[in-house]
Design a protein around this motif. Structure first.
Motif, PDB file in Angstrom:
ATOM      1  N   ALA A  53      72.251  42.121  78.525  1.00  0.00           N
ATOM      2  CA  ALA A  53      73.528  41.479  78.208  1.00  0.00           C
ATOM      3  C   ALA A  53      73.322  40.033  77.777  1.00  0.00           C
ATOM      4  N   VAL A  54      72.418  39.328  78.448  1.00  0.00           N
ATOM      5  CA  VAL A  54      72.124  37.937  78.064  1.00  0.00           C
ATOM      6  C   VAL A  54      71.529  37.893  76.660  1.00  0.00           C
ATOM      7  N   LEU A  55      70.594  38.781  76.390  1.00  0.00           N
ATOM      8  CA  LEU A  55      69.960  38.802  75.078  1.00  0.00           C
ATOM      9  C   LEU A  55      70.966  39.174  73.976  1.00  0.00           C
ATOM     10  N   ALA A  56      72.020  39.902  74.358  1.00  0.00           N
ATOM     11  CA  ALA A  56      73.029  40.300  73.374  1.00  0.00           C
ATOM     12  C   ALA A  56      73.945  39.151  72.971  1.00  0.00           C
ATOM     13  N   LEU A  57      73.946  38.059  73.744  1.00  0.00           N
ATOM     14  CA  LEU A  57      74.841  36.945  73.435  1.00  0.00           C
ATOM     15  C   LEU A  57      74.526  36.329  72.068  1.00  0.00           C
ATOM     16  N   GLY A  58      73.250  36.233  71.739  1.00  0.00           N
ATOM     17  CA  GLY A  58      72.867  35.650  70.451  1.00  0.00           C
ATOM     18  C   GLY A  58      73.386  36.452  69.274  1.00  0.00           C
ATOM     19  N   ALA A 108      65.247  37.607  70.419  1.00  0.00           N
ATOM     20  CA  ALA A 108      64.065  38.453  70.230  1.00  0.00           C
ATOM     21  C   ALA A 108      62.818  37.768  70.789  1.00  0.00           C
ATOM     22  N   LEU A 109      62.702  36.456  70.552  1.00  0.00           N
ATOM     23  CA  LEU A 109      61.561  35.705  71.075  1.00  0.00           C
ATOM     24  C   LEU A 109      61.601  35.653  72.599  1.00  0.00           C
ATOM     25  N   ALA A 110      62.794  35.451  73.166  1.00  0.00           N
ATOM     26  CA  ALA A 110      62.933  35.417  74.619  1.00  0.00           C
ATOM     27  C   ALA A 110      62.549  36.762  75.230  1.00  0.00           C
ATOM     28  N   VAL A 114      59.530  37.466  77.944  1.00  0.00           N
ATOM     29  CA  VAL A 114      59.726  38.101  79.252  1.00  0.00           C
ATOM     30  C   VAL A 114      58.831  39.330  79.390  1.00  0.00           C
ATOM     31  N   VAL A 115      58.767  40.137  78.336  1.00  0.00           N
ATOM     32  CA  VAL A 115      57.936  41.344  78.378  1.00  0.00           C
ATOM     33  C   VAL A 115      56.460  40.977  78.489  1.00  0.00           C
ATOM     34  N   ALA A 116      56.029  39.953  77.749  1.00  0.00           N
ATOM     35  CA  ALA A 116      54.624  39.538  77.798  1.00  0.00           C
ATOM     36  C   ALA A 116      54.249  39.050  79.196  1.00  0.00           C
ATOM     37  N   ALA A 211      61.066  40.704  86.972  1.00  0.00           N
ATOM     38  CA  ALA A 211      61.750  39.594  87.642  1.00  0.00           C
ATOM     39  C   ALA A 211      60.871  38.359  87.765  1.00  0.00           C
ATOM     40  N   HIS A 212      59.597  38.504  87.456  1.00  0.00           N
ATOM     41  CA  HIS A 212      58.645  37.394  87.620  1.00  0.00           C
ATOM     42  C   HIS A 212      59.103  36.142  86.869  1.00  0.00           C
ATOM     43  N   SER A 213      59.666  36.303  85.687  1.00  0.00           N
ATOM     44  CA  SER A 213      60.123  35.167  84.887  1.00  0.00           C
ATOM     45  C   SER A 213      61.589  34.828  85.127  1.00  0.00           C
ATOM     46  N   LEU A 214      62.263  35.644  85.954  1.00  0.00           N
ATOM     47  CA  LEU A 214      63.722  35.491  86.082  1.00  0.00           C
ATOM     48  C   LEU A 214      64.159  35.249  87.522  1.00  0.00           C
TER      49      LEU A 214
END
Length: 329
Positions: A53-58, A108-110, A114-116, A211-214
């Motif tokens: 949902a956060v990524l969808a804001l952009g 997309a970069l964010a 997070v995935v990396a 969750a490590h980055s969040l």
């Protein structure tokens, strides 16, 4: 409704879910402990859907604003055509100096970041688990007990836990065998077997890594912290179906809590990565579970929150996917 107001409401909703989510999860516990596997799914979904949902804001904001074109002529034309094709709001509403392509590129970069970082954390976790297996296998013998394959370690400490199947599976000490009656041994083994059969290591590894980055997001931190608790209860329930409540509660009482018991000081290093059949804090749930009624309202609100987050992410992603499939026409 004005598109700008809609975007603000969506943003407020996402922020509210991040802050209020832990309260809902905490007050849902009386209901969720009765359905621990579904509770684990709810926690996992909460983390994933909030991030989406956060990524969808952009991309959603890109429907509302217009700005300068920074791409080469033909690329800018294609990008604009795709935006128009995907836009369900009927056009832009605010003129700004922010390029629309930036609103697509930054999420997309964010997401890639997070995935990396999650993959990096997973690799580290696997190295630790492999090291634990090497450490334990050096002092263990393989065998079968009550039909379960086990690694039997020599030691007076009453330990029992599960490593991922590929790195040893069920581990139990001779001290635990001496302390437990045959019925309680089966209860412990059934508990650990449930961790393996229900893929608890994979579930907790993926969510902890994501969750490590969040961790700074209250909802994500609360969900990641609560997940192991529900996985242990799910394993308790599986063991109870095999041996009965008395055997499982008795085994938990005998083994004690590995976080506090003096008898557990010699657990392997990095024992926080283990799933274990111990912890008297779960005995009350087995012998005198709280009523689910008290947590029903917050649990329903939690499910509604998930539905809203799913609607936000799906409502943004699907138009873009549809536009791409149709060639942005």
């Amino acid at each position: 409704m004005n598109a700008v107001v809609l975007a603000l409401l969506v943003t407020i909703g996402i922020l509210t879910s991040a802050v209020a989510g832990p309260w809902l999860l905490r007050h849902s516990a009386p209901a969720l402990v009765h359905i621990p596997r579904l509770a684990a799914l709810i926690l996992t979904t909460s983390v994933v859907l909030w991030l989406l949902a956060v990524l969808a804001l952009g991309p959603m904001t890109a429907w509302i604003i217009s700005g300068p074109a920074v791409l080469p002529g033909q690329a800018a034309e294609i990008c604009q055509r795709c935006l128009v094709s995907a836009n369900p709001l009927g056009g832009t509403f605010v003129q700004t100096g922010v390029p629309a392509v930036l609103l697509l590129a930054l999420p997309a970069l964010a997401a890639l970041t997070v995935v990396a970082r999650a993959m990096q954390h997973l690799r580290r976790r696997r190295r630790i688990l492999r090291g634990l297996f090497n450490e334990i296998s050096a002092i263990s013998t393989r065998g079968t007990m009550a039909g379960y394959p086990v690694l039997l370690t020599n030691g007076l400490e009453p330990t029992a836990f599960a490593l991922p199947r590929k790195w040893g599976g069920i581990v139990i000490s001779t001290g635990a065998l001496a302390l437990l009656t045959p019925e309680k041994r089966v209860a412990v083994l059934a508990h650990e077997r449930a961790h393996l059969r229900q893929h608890h290591h994979g579930i907790i590894g993926c969510i902890e890594s994501l969750a490590h980055s969040l961790r700074w997001v209250p909802l994500v931190a609360a969900a990641a912290d609560a997940l192991p608790h529900y996985l242990e209860i799910a394993a308790d329930d599986a063991a109870r179906r095999r041996t009965g409540t008395t055997a499982v509660a008795g085994a938990l009482l005998k083994l004690g809590d590995p976080l506090t018991s003096d008898a557990q000081k010699n657990l392997p290093s990095n024992a926080g990565f283990l799933l274990h059949a111990a912890g008297p804090q779960r005995i009350r749930h087995l012998v005198a579970p709280v009523s689910a009624r008290g947590g029903a309202g917050p649990a329903i609100a939690t499910v509604v929150q998930l539905a809203v987050l799913a609607s936000i992410s799906g409502g943004v992603v699907l138009p873009y996917v549809t536009a791409a499939v149709n060639g942005c026409t």
